[in-house]
Scaffold this motif. Structure first.
Motif, mmCIF file in Angstrom:
data_model
loop_
_atom_site.group_PDB
_atom_site.id
_atom_site.type_symbol
_atom_site.label_atom_id
_atom_site.label_comp_id
_atom_site.label_asym_id
_atom_site.label_seq_id
_atom_site.Cartn_x
_atom_site.Cartn_y
_atom_site.Cartn_z
ATOM 1 N N LEU A 12 -9.166 -8.769 -6.869
ATOM 2 C CA LEU A 12 -7.927 -8.702 -6.118
ATOM 3 C C LEU A 12 -8.161 -8.358 -4.643
ATOM 4 O O LEU A 12 -7.523 -8.924 -3.750
ATOM 5 C CB LEU A 12 -7.015 -7.643 -6.758
ATOM 6 N N LEU A 13 -9.097 -7.443 -4.388
ATOM 7 C CA LEU A 13 -9.266 -6.884 -3.042
ATOM 8 C C LEU A 13 -10.329 -7.569 -2.199
ATOM 9 O O LEU A 13 -10.259 -7.535 -0.972
ATOM 10 C CB LEU A 13 -9.575 -5.385 -3.135
ATOM 11 N N LEU A 16 -9.037 -9.862 0.530
ATOM 12 C CA LEU A 16 -8.410 -9.109 1.633
ATOM 13 C C LEU A 16 -9.465 -8.516 2.565
ATOM 14 O O LEU A 16 -9.355 -8.588 3.786
ATOM 15 C CB LEU A 16 -7.554 -7.959 1.089
ATOM 16 N N ALA A 59 -2.831 -3.199 4.127
ATOM 17 C CA ALA A 59 -2.852 -4.481 3.404
ATOM 18 C C ALA A 59 -3.171 -4.272 1.924
ATOM 19 O O ALA A 59 -2.551 -4.883 1.050
ATOM 20 C CB ALA A 59 -3.864 -5.427 4.044
ATOM 21 N N ILE A 60 -4.129 -3.397 1.629
ATOM 22 C CA ILE A 60 -4.506 -3.119 0.241
ATOM 23 C C ILE A 60 -3.343 -2.445 -0.484
ATOM 24 O O ILE A 60 -3.012 -2.794 -1.621
ATOM 25 C CB ILE A 60 -5.786 -2.261 0.179
ATOM 26 N N GLN A 62 -0.171 -2.680 0.108
ATOM 27 C CA GLN A 62 0.867 -3.679 -0.147
ATOM 28 C C GLN A 62 0.482 -4.571 -1.333
ATOM 29 O O GLN A 62 1.298 -4.848 -2.212
ATOM 30 C CB GLN A 62 1.108 -4.525 1.093
ATOM 31 N N LYS A 63 -0.787 -5.011 -1.359
ATOM 32 C CA LYS A 63 -1.260 -5.878 -2.439
ATOM 33 C C LYS A 63 -1.196 -5.150 -3.782
ATOM 34 O O LYS A 63 -0.774 -5.723 -4.792
ATOM 35 C CB LYS A 63 -2.690 -6.348 -2.140
ATOM 36 N N LEU A 64 -1.588 -3.883 -3.807
ATOM 37 C CA LEU A 64 -1.566 -3.122 -5.050
ATOM 38 C C LEU A 64 -0.136 -2.875 -5.520
ATOM 39 O O LEU A 64 0.129 -2.846 -6.726
ATOM 40 C CB LEU A 64 -2.317 -1.796 -4.881
ATOM 41 N N ASP A 65 0.788 -2.693 -4.576
ATOM 42 C CA ASP A 65 2.193 -2.508 -4.930
ATOM 43 C C ASP A 65 2.773 -3.762 -5.578
ATOM 44 O O ASP A 65 3.687 -3.685 -6.393
ATOM 45 C CB ASP A 65 3.028 -2.122 -3.703
ATOM 46 N N GLU A 66 2.244 -4.927 -5.209
ATOM 47 C CA GLU A 66 2.733 -6.206 -5.751
ATOM 48 C C GLU A 66 2.182 -6.492 -7.143
ATOM 49 O O GLU A 66 2.669 -7.385 -7.827
ATOM 50 C CB GLU A 66 2.325 -7.355 -4.819
ATOM 51 N N THR A 67 1.168 -5.764 -7.560
ATOM 52 C CA THR A 67 0.525 -6.012 -8.856
ATOM 53 C C THR A 67 0.568 -4.748 -9.703
ATOM 54 O O THR A 67 0.989 -3.688 -9.247
ATOM 55 C CB THR A 67 -0.957 -6.421 -8.665
#
Length: 165
Positions: A12-13, A16, A59-60, A62-67
């Motif tokens: 996932l990361l 990014l 950015a990380i 935000q991405k973790l909040d989406e998953t």
């Protein structure tokens, strides 16, 4: 076949981190009581600026909040660069340590402290400092001979810019 949380987080990361021009060095999820910490270690050939860590952290996050990669429990996110005492394990680590003094634990020849002069695909060209007035000696160290390696912190090391002046 199931994947571990670290593998899922890496998948996932990594894009990014790569988009930020950095390398994802390590992902560590730890727990102390009810508190969880997600520690992301990033690096690059030029090092990592504090502002880059802050931008990447947003950015990380935000991405973790989406998953659901971290589940529902709360956690603390840390985005950091590696410390000076981290072990050298990848080819890029040795390349980035060019010019630095390194303590090598060798599989058969014990321990050697030497300055990395150059790095290629097979190993390292190093200079072992002279002792008691003796001149430094050149030494070739193959990657296969290295059991462990770690940069030595030099408090009186001259910066490259000082040497060029």
């Amino acid at each position: 076949m199931s994947t571990t949380q670290n593998e899922r987080l890496r998948g996932l990361l990594e894009p990014l981190v790569g988009a930020a021009g950095l390398d994802l060095e390590e992902i560590e999820v730890s727990r102390a009581g009810r508190r969880r910490t997600l520690r992301i270690v990033v690096d690059s050939d030029e090092g990592v600026e504090l502002d880059a860590c802050a931008e990447l952290s947003r950015a990380i996050s935000q991405k973790l909040d989406e998953t659901d990669a971290m589940g529902e429990d709360e956690y603390v996110l840390e985005v950091t660069s590696p410390g000076a005492d981290r072990p050298l394990t990848e080819h890029r680590h040795y390349r980035r340590a060019t010019g630095r003094l390194v303590r090598f634990q060798l599989h058969e020849d014990g321990e050697v402290v030497a300055r990395i002069l150059a790095v290629d695909e097979d190993g390292i060209d190093a200079e072992v400092p002279g002792v008691k007035g003796r001149k430094p000696t050149a030494r070739r160290i193959a990657f296969g001979d290295i059991a462990k390696a770690r940069v030595e912190i030099e408090f009186n090391r001259k910066d490259k810019k000082e040497e060029e002046a």
